[in-house]
Design a protein around this motif. Structure first.
Motif, PDB file in Angstrom:
ATOM      1  N   HIS A 268      26.595  34.156  49.419  1.00  0.00           N
ATOM      2  CA  HIS A 268      25.836  34.909  50.409  1.00  0.00           C
ATOM      3  C   HIS A 268      24.584  35.519  49.778  1.00  0.00           C
ATOM      4  N   VAL A 269      24.736  36.052  48.567  1.00  0.00           N
ATOM      5  CA  VAL A 269      23.625  36.733  47.912  1.00  0.00           C
ATOM      6  C   VAL A 269      22.697  35.753  47.198  1.00  0.00           C
ATOM      7  N   ALA A 270      23.275  34.836  46.424  1.00  0.00           N
ATOM      8  CA  ALA A 270      22.457  33.984  45.559  1.00  0.00           C
ATOM      9  C   ALA A 270      22.534  32.509  45.928  1.00  0.00           C
ATOM     10  N   GLY A 271      23.161  32.194  47.026  1.00  0.00           N
ATOM     11  CA  GLY A 271      23.328  30.796  47.405  1.00  0.00           C
ATOM     12  C   GLY A 271      22.085  30.223  48.062  1.00  0.00           C
ATOM     13  N   PRO A 272      22.198  28.999  48.519  1.00  0.00           N
ATOM     14  CA  PRO A 272      21.049  28.352  49.161  1.00  0.00           C
ATOM     15  C   PRO A 272      20.721  29.004  50.504  1.00  0.00           C
TER      16      PRO A 272
END
Length: 58
Positions: free
Chosen positions: A23-27
């Motif tokens: 959620h934070v660092a994904g695509p």
């Protein structure tokens, strides 16, 4: 609290951590079939459904 979904505590903690990281660092947001967070949610829902079906048979 009783575990009614058949998932171990370790699985639930790691699943939530993985989901939060995506959620934070994904695509960026993708279509339903390509989004890794939605894939995680679908896989978890399938696991829970299999467990509940097995419990209903017993």
């Amino acid at each position: 609290m009783r575990n009614r979904d058949g998932l171990t505590l370790g699985y639930r903690v790691l699943w939530r951590l993985n989901w939060l990281l995506l959620h934070v660092a994904g695509p960026a947001e993708q279509s339903e079939d390509r989004d890794p967070r939605r894939r995680l949610e679908r896989e978890r829902a399938e696991k829970v459904a299999r467990y509940r079906a097995q419990q209903a048979e017993d």
